[in-house]
Design a protein around this motif. Sequence first.
Motif, PDB file in Angstrom:
ATOM      1  N   LEU A 145      47.498  33.867  40.255  1.00  0.00           N
ATOM      2  CA  LEU A 145      47.220  32.462  39.936  1.00  0.00           C
ATOM      3  C   LEU A 145      48.473  31.593  40.021  1.00  0.00           C
ATOM      4  O   LEU A 145      48.626  30.627  39.256  1.00  0.00           O
ATOM      5  N   LYS A 148      48.059  27.854  40.137  1.00  0.00           N
ATOM      6  CA  LYS A 148      47.503  27.161  38.976  1.00  0.00           C
ATOM      7  C   LYS A 148      48.561  26.834  37.926  1.00  0.00           C
ATOM      8  O   LYS A 148      48.215  26.443  36.806  1.00  0.00           O
ATOM      9  N   LEU A 156      40.125  25.720  34.355  1.00  0.00           N
ATOM     10  CA  LEU A 156      40.027  27.111  34.788  1.00  0.00           C
ATOM     11  C   LEU A 156      38.677  27.713  34.433  1.00  0.00           C
ATOM     12  O   LEU A 156      38.041  27.324  33.452  1.00  0.00           O
ATOM     13  N   SER A 157      38.256  28.697  35.215  1.00  0.00           N
ATOM     14  CA  SER A 157      37.081  29.500  34.865  1.00  0.00           C
ATOM     15  C   SER A 157      37.446  30.483  33.758  1.00  0.00           C
ATOM     16  O   SER A 157      38.626  30.678  33.432  1.00  0.00           O
ATOM     17  N   GLN A 160      39.759  33.174  35.073  1.00  0.00           N
ATOM     18  CA  GLN A 160      41.114  32.670  35.276  1.00  0.00           C
ATOM     19  C   GLN A 160      41.841  32.513  33.937  1.00  0.00           C
ATOM     20  O   GLN A 160      43.031  32.833  33.825  1.00  0.00           O
ATOM     21  N   LYS A 161      41.125  32.032  32.930  1.00  0.00           N
ATOM     22  CA  LYS A 161      41.736  31.912  31.598  1.00  0.00           C
ATOM     23  C   LYS A 161      42.195  33.280  31.091  1.00  0.00           C
ATOM     24  O   LYS A 161      43.280  33.407  30.509  1.00  0.00           O
ATOM     25  N   ARG A 163      43.026  35.874  32.905  1.00  0.00           N
ATOM     26  CA  ARG A 163      44.200  36.261  33.687  1.00  0.00           C
ATOM     27  C   ARG A 163      45.466  35.602  33.135  1.00  0.00           C
ATOM     28  O   ARG A 163      46.532  36.226  33.062  1.00  0.00           O
ATOM     29  N   ILE A 164      45.339  34.341  32.750  1.00  0.00           N
ATOM     30  CA  ILE A 164      46.486  33.649  32.145  1.00  0.00           C
ATOM     31  C   ILE A 164      46.835  34.290  30.803  1.00  0.00           C
ATOM     32  O   ILE A 164      48.002  34.456  30.456  1.00  0.00           O
ATOM     33  N   THR A 190      33.135  39.121  36.720  1.00  0.00           N
ATOM     34  CA  THR A 190      34.465  38.752  36.242  1.00  0.00           C
ATOM     35  C   THR A 190      35.066  39.870  35.400  1.00  0.00           C
ATOM     36  O   THR A 190      36.267  40.135  35.463  1.00  0.00           O
TER      37      THR A 190
END
Length: 359
Positions: A145, A148, A156-157, A160-161, A163-164, A190
């Motif tokens: 990411l 981003k 974010l999806s 993605q959140k 992953r962060i 996911t």
Amino acid sequence: MAGAGTVAGAGSGPGAEVPAVQLDHVVRRFNDRPALDDISLTLGRGEIVGLIGRSGAGKSTLIRCLNGLDRPQAGRVVIDGTDISTLSEQALNPVRRRIGMIFQHFNLLSAKTVAENVALPLKIAGVARAARMKRVMELLDLVGLADKANAYPAQLSGGQKQRIGIARALAPEPLLLLSDEATSALDPETTQQILTLLKDVNRQLGLTILMITHEMEVVRQIAHRVLVLDAGRIVEEGPVAKVLASPQTDTTRSLLRGLSPVLPADLLAQIAPEGDQALIRVDVYGPDARRPLLAGVEAITGQPARLLHGGLNDVQGEPYGRLFLALGTADKDKLAAVVAKLKPETTAIEVLGYVPANV
């Protein structure tokens, strides 16, 4: 993943033989009710361990004891060779920085950018801006990411959140990553992506991961070993495939429901104390799953054994399965001979009763 080679691992160098985590007879009570009742466990470096249990089993209390937010009333909590049970808050801080946390609901700060969220633990630790931003970009690259960095969490999806959240947990180069129901809020596709990322992180960084979950399917996909927690006690543990193949407690069997084959209701209804042919259940794991079981049965009974139900699967390349076999005979001496032959060659075997020949 690009950039992974620039991210330092956690399980190498002097003292690598020391377990990442060791709990010795840990007890934590609330109002005389034991949330953790004489818990002992060890997590080796680079190991992925699944901790499963129902709500109220003690999973959250165990996490809080591991990161020092809660103190046991008895026993020791040892992280990387250091007993944290009696450390002061100030002495705990360096140990806590070696423990990463990822959460079910991500816990990102909405007013900060992705890069600022990942940088937060480094900023708190006093890392200079240039060094922490370099580290942030390495980690965003690791979790895929990097583009981003300047986005905000609302953009974010869910995947993605998360992953962060993983990147933020990795920022201070932890020894241990605690995943607290990290996939429970995600859809199946996911979830699979996040589990793949965690496996990659484990492989590339040598990171020890403890997956706290009530979802056995998550454990099946990622863990090397599983611990089953019930009413504050570890009631079962072992390699994931072995526990899946032959669960030993009612708690584990309940948590595994849907993952291990069970007899269909119509077949279950036909089992009786007497009948045309014996029905056995065979659990197999590892080398046992590769043996020619049916040929061995036919040599004893003189009749071809029939597979009525069951299946084989694998965990981390280790096969496991459960088979329901009709032996083609009701002769009790032959049945005893089959059980005697298969018992040392299988993980578990049980005579369920007898069924009609035309079942």
